[in-house]
Scaffold this motif. Structure first.
Motif, short mmCIF file in Angstrom:
data_model
loop_
_atom_site.label_atom_id
_atom_site.label_comp_id
_atom_site.label_asym_id
_atom_site.label_seq_id
_atom_site.Cartn_x
_atom_site.Cartn_y
_atom_site.Cartn_z
N VAL A 28 -12.73 12.45 -7.40
CA VAL A 28 -13.67 13.38 -6.77
C VAL A 28 -14.96 13.40 -7.60
N GLY A 42 -12.20 4.77 -0.47
CA GLY A 42 -11.47 5.25 -1.65
C GLY A 42 -10.91 6.63 -1.39
N GLY A 76 1.22 7.10 -6.58
CA GLY A 76 0.20 8.15 -6.74
C GLY A 76 0.81 9.53 -6.58
N VAL A 133 -12.62 3.57 -12.88
CA VAL A 133 -12.02 2.27 -13.22
C VAL A 133 -11.10 1.74 -12.11
N HIS A 134 -10.89 2.53 -11.07
CA HIS A 134 -9.95 2.11 -10.01
C HIS A 134 -10.55 0.95 -9.21
N ASP A 135 -9.92 -0.21 -9.27
CA ASP A 135 -10.53 -1.35 -8.58
C ASP A 135 -9.58 -2.11 -7.66
N ALA A 185 -9.60 -1.56 4.20
CA ALA A 185 -10.41 -2.78 4.13
C ALA A 185 -10.79 -3.30 5.52
N LEU A 245 0.82 -1.22 0.00
CA LEU A 245 0.00 0.00 0.00
C LEU A 245 0.86 1.28 0.00
N GLY A 295 -18.24 5.31 -13.85
CA GLY A 295 -17.26 6.28 -14.34
C GLY A 295 -15.87 6.08 -13.77
N SER A 315 -16.81 1.97 -3.76
CA SER A 315 -15.47 2.52 -3.81
C SER A 315 -15.42 3.62 -4.88
CO1 B1M Z 1 -5.78 7.02 -11.17
N1 B1M Z 1 -6.06 8.66 -10.10
N2 B1M Z 1 -6.59 7.92 -12.70
N3 B1M Z 1 -5.33 5.38 -12.13
N4 B1M Z 1 -4.79 6.53 -9.70
C1 B1M Z 1 -5.73 8.59 -8.69
C2 B1M Z 1 -6.94 8.16 -7.80
C3 B1M Z 1 -5.23 10.06 -8.34
C4 B1M Z 1 -5.42 10.51 -6.88
C5 B1M Z 1 -3.76 10.22 -8.82
C6 B1M Z 1 -3.20 11.61 -8.62
O1 B1M Z 1 -3.53 12.52 -9.36
N5 B1M Z 1 -2.35 11.80 -7.62
C7 B1M Z 1 -6.13 10.88 -9.34
C8 B1M Z 1 -7.51 11.33 -8.81
C9 B1M Z 1 -7.63 12.84 -8.65
C10 B1M Z 1 -8.93 13.22 -8.05
O2 B1M Z 1 -10.00 12.98 -8.54
N6 B1M Z 1 -8.82 13.88 -6.92
C11 B1M Z 1 -6.26 9.88 -10.50
C12 B1M Z 1 -6.59 10.23 -11.83
C13 B1M Z 1 -6.69 11.73 -12.13
C14 B1M Z 1 -6.80 9.27 -12.84
C15 B1M Z 1 -7.22 9.52 -14.31
C16 B1M Z 1 -8.30 10.59 -14.52
C17 B1M Z 1 -5.93 9.85 -15.08
C18 B1M Z 1 -6.13 10.23 -16.53
O3 B1M Z 1 -6.69 9.51 -17.30
N7 B1M Z 1 -5.68 11.43 -16.82
C19 B1M Z 1 -7.73 8.12 -14.74
C20 B1M Z 1 -9.22 7.96 -14.41
C21 B1M Z 1 -9.86 6.79 -15.04
C22 B1M Z 1 -11.28 6.60 -14.49
O4 B1M Z 1 -11.48 6.05 -13.45
N8 B1M Z 1 -12.27 7.07 -15.25
C23 B1M Z 1 -6.91 7.24 -13.84
C24 B1M Z 1 -6.50 5.95 -14.19
C25 B1M Z 1 -5.72 5.11 -13.38
C26 B1M Z 1 -5.15 3.76 -13.84
C27 B1M Z 1 -6.10 2.99 -14.79
C28 B1M Z 1 -3.85 4.01 -14.54
C29 B1M Z 1 -4.85 3.08 -12.46
C30 B1M Z 1 -6.02 2.20 -11.91
C31 B1M Z 1 -5.82 0.72 -12.16
C32 B1M Z 1 -6.85 -0.10 -11.43
O5 B1M Z 1 -7.37 0.25 -10.36
N9 B1M Z 1 -7.16 -1.24 -12.01
C33 B1M Z 1 -4.72 4.29 -11.54
C34 B1M Z 1 -4.08 4.26 -10.27
C35 B1M Z 1 -3.36 2.99 -9.92
C36 B1M Z 1 -4.10 5.38 -9.37
C37 B1M Z 1 -3.34 5.57 -8.04
C38 B1M Z 1 -1.91 5.89 -8.38
C39 B1M Z 1 -3.37 4.42 -7.06
C40 B1M Z 1 -4.75 3.91 -6.71
C41 B1M Z 1 -4.63 2.59 -6.00
O6 B1M Z 1 -4.86 1.54 -6.58
N10 B1M Z 1 -4.19 2.61 -4.71
C42 B1M Z 1 -4.13 6.80 -7.42
C43 B1M Z 1 -3.32 7.65 -6.45
C44 B1M Z 1 -3.75 7.45 -5.00
O7 B1M Z 1 -4.80 6.93 -4.69
N11 B1M Z 1 -2.95 7.91 -4.10
C45 B1M Z 1 -4.79 7.40 -8.59
C46 B1M Z 1 -3.98 1.41 -3.93
C47 B1M Z 1 -5.35 0.97 -3.36
C48 B1M Z 1 -5.19 -0.27 -2.51
O8 B1M Z 1 -5.80 2.04 -2.55
O9 B1M Z 1 -7.98 2.28 -3.84
O10 B1M Z 1 -7.34 3.97 -2.05
P1 B1M Z 1 -7.31 2.57 -2.57
O11 B1M Z 1 -8.02 1.62 -1.51
C49 B1M Z 1 -7.71 1.67 -0.13
C50 B1M Z 1 -8.65 2.60 0.67
O12 B1M Z 1 -9.01 3.77 -0.03
C51 B1M Z 1 -9.80 1.72 1.04
O13 B1M Z 1 -9.20 0.43 1.21
C52 B1M Z 1 -7.99 0.32 0.45
C53 B1M Z 1 -6.86 -0.08 1.37
O14 B1M Z 1 -7.17 -1.09 2.24
N12 B1M Z 1 -10.95 1.54 0.15
C54 B1M Z 1 -12.11 1.08 0.66
C55 B1M Z 1 -11.11 1.72 -1.16
N13 B1M Z 1 -12.34 1.41 -1.52
C56 B1M Z 1 -12.99 0.99 -0.43
C57 B1M Z 1 -14.30 0.55 -0.23
C58 B1M Z 1 -14.69 0.21 1.07
C59 B1M Z 1 -13.79 0.29 2.13
C60 B1M Z 1 -12.50 0.72 1.95
O15 B1M Z 1 -15.90 -0.26 1.39
C61 B1M Z 1 -16.76 -0.63 0.40
#
Ligand code: B1M
Length: 217
Positions: A150, A176, A49, A100-102, A205, A42, A98, A146
């Protein structure tokens, strides 16, 4: 080494390194696997990110690191203890429309399934109507959503509204990077009327597991 592999997108040897880390740990495998997820995988994804946010990393590289993270957590699943008791309840889980983050959602699924919950994973980009319909058809006890963007987090209040309109009282768990406790509190009421099922903010989680156990009592 594992952290470095995620950061530099080096897949070869990742699985062997994970097994080696489990075997070398003084912790039992279940605990060692959880520590790897929480203390290595993580934070590495967090770093990715931040690099992406600073414009130091291009999107295809983020995707490659994400794939490594997915492969690592899937591999570690075999080490996580399974709670063999009868299902504690059924949860409909989805990444909202909308979005794709999974990776986070998949981790939530792993932890909840291994702790006795029957999780129906609808995948990513799931429309509000599908989530609510599935919750009714599958006789779910709770809904988990999730959202990492924003913009897409705005789908969450729509789910709560749809539940409220149908007088359904299912607890809604949200998580998320795009959400926080204040957001959960805000969407948990409309025009001053609280949603009867409750909206639970889950930072990770394990918080989801705690929230479900809490919602049951
Ligand atoms: Co994207 N992305 N991304 N991305 N991406 C972020 C979220 C971002 C913060 C990066 C950044 O700018 N620093 C930013 C969002 C900005 C915002 O809205 N504030 C961003 C962006 C802008 C984008 C695109 C728009 C980029 C573009 O195209 N220009 C695009 C959007 C596509 C779309 O969704 N329509 C995009 C695309 C992608 C990839 C496809 C390349 C890839 C996703 C691959 C995939 O998921 N299959 C990706 C990734 C990997 C990220 C970052 C780097 C990492 C996310 C991640 O997987 N973290 C992310 C940066 C960040 O989050 N710091 C970022 C690891 C994961 C385990 O953590 O999902 O937070 P997370 O889950 C945690 C907790 O949040 C919680 O539990 C988990 C840990 O135990 N949790 C829950 C989550 N869901 C839960 C549900 C629950 C309970 C807990 O109950 C139901």
């Amino acid at each position: 080494r594992i952290r470095q592999r995620i950061l530099t997108r080096k897949k070869d040897g990742l699985i062997a390194d994970l097994d080696e880390a489990i075997q070398a740990s003084s912790d039992i495998p279940h605990k060692a696997a959880l520590r790897l997820i929480n203390e290595v995988l993580l934070p590495a994804m967090q770093e990715i990110g931040e690099q992406f946010g600073r414009g130091e990393l291009i999107l295809p590289f983020v995707l490659q690191s994400a794939e490594l993270m997915r492969a690592a957590s899937t591999h570690l699943e075999q080490y996580l203890e399974k709670d063999a008791s009868a299902a504690k309840g059924r949860l409909i889980l989805a990444t909202v429309y909308g979005d794709v983050h999974d990776i986070g959602k998949n981790l939530v699924k792993t932890i909840l399934s291994n702790n006795g919950y029957d999780v129906i994973d609808l995948g990513k980009q799931v429309p509000v109507e599908t989530i609510v319909r599935q919750a009714v058809e599958q006789k779910a006890d709770a809904i988990g959503l999730s959202a990492l963007l924003v913009s897409t987090s705005q789908q969450m209040p729509l789910v709560v509204e749809a539940l409220q309109e149908q007088d359904l009282r299912l607890p809604v768990l949200i998580g998320g990077a795009a959400v926080n406790p204040e957001f959960a509190e805000r969407i948990g009421q409309k025009d001053g009327r609280p949603y009867a099922g409750g909206v639970y903010y889950c930072p990770d989680a394990f918080a989801a597991l705690k929230a479900l156990d809490q919602a049951k009592t």
